[in-house]
Write an enzyme that holds these catalytic residues in place. Structure first.
Site: not given
Length: 251
Positions: A38, A65, A156, A189, A191
């Site tokens: 992360d 990443v 996105y 979701i 999160t």
């Protein structure tokens, strides 16, 4: 411990988010050895320690990443620490809400860089070890917004649609190398990524209203889908889209 991932080594990006942490903890319970990554070092260390205390074999490394160099270093860590890699789970991602005209160029570039380029770089860096495992599995996290339009979140949605097709072409490319590549498509979701929105709108959030099950999902409802795609039960599944969305895309 039932050990569905016993003997396997898994690398998980975005491990400190809701889905990432739930997946890491489930994989550990199922016997996987883990390298967690992360960009947030403190939550990453806390997750590593929590899994270690439960008896898991785990290491962690910070990872941007979108950096090929950083990916090279992480794969070197996997090779040195575990000697193999069987499962790559690309979860790391960022969300930007504006539509076409409201998105500025810098925001567009960053979303594409993390969500799309980061997924490609991960597969590129990890593939030699995945091929060598003899039964590799890549799980790329897309979204229901990689399947249908919403009228918002232009960058996105573009990135998640790209992850879907990138997964399919990689599945075809590596099928005869015994590396499976699939995409996972969560719905709404609960999160940290969207918690502020859920706190503000609750069950009246438009996508929840359109979800037949009429609620947001939980991270621990996504992790078992990750487990299925990571394990040997899905040995004939590649190039597929696994949708976990409470029925959102069913109509």
């Amino acid at each position: 411990m039932s050990g569905r991932l016993h003997g396997k080594v898994a690398l998980i990006t975005g491990a400190t988010g809701g889905i990432g942490a739930a997946t890491a903890e489930l994989f550990a319970r199922e016997g996987a050895r883990l390298l967690l990554t992360d960009v947030a070092p403190e939550p990453l260390k806390a997750l590593e320690e929590r899994i270690e205390e439960s008896g898991g074999d785990v290491a962690s490394a910070t990872l941007d990443v979108a950096s090929a160099e950083a990916w090279g270093e992480v794969i070197a860590t996997v090779r040195e620490r575990f000697g193999r890699l069987d499962v790559l789970v690309n979860i790391a991602g960022i969300l930007d809400w504006p539509g076409i005209e409201g998105t500025d160029e810098a925001s567009w570039d960053r979303v594409i860089e993390v969500n799309q380029k980061g997924t490609w770089l991960g597969m590129k860096a990890a593939m030699p070890l995945l091929r060598a495992s003899g039964s590799g599995s890549v799980i790329n996290t897309s979204s229901v917004l990689g399947l249908v339009g919403s009228g918002a979140a232009a960058a996105y949605q573009a990135s998640k649609g790209a992850v879907r097709l990138l997964s399919k072409t990689a599945a075809v490319e590596y099928a005869r190398d015994n590396v499976r590549v699939n995409s996972l498509h969560p719905g709404v979701i609960a999160t940290p990524m969207i918690q502020d929105l859920l706190d503000e709108q609750g069950d009246q959030q438009p996508d929840i209203v359109r979800t037949p099950m009429a609620r947001a999902g939980r991270a621990d409802e996504i992790a078992p889908a990750m487990l299925f795609l990571a394990g040997d039960e899905s040995s004939f599944v590649t190039g597929s889209e696994l949708v976990v969305d409470g029925g959102l895309t069913a109509h």
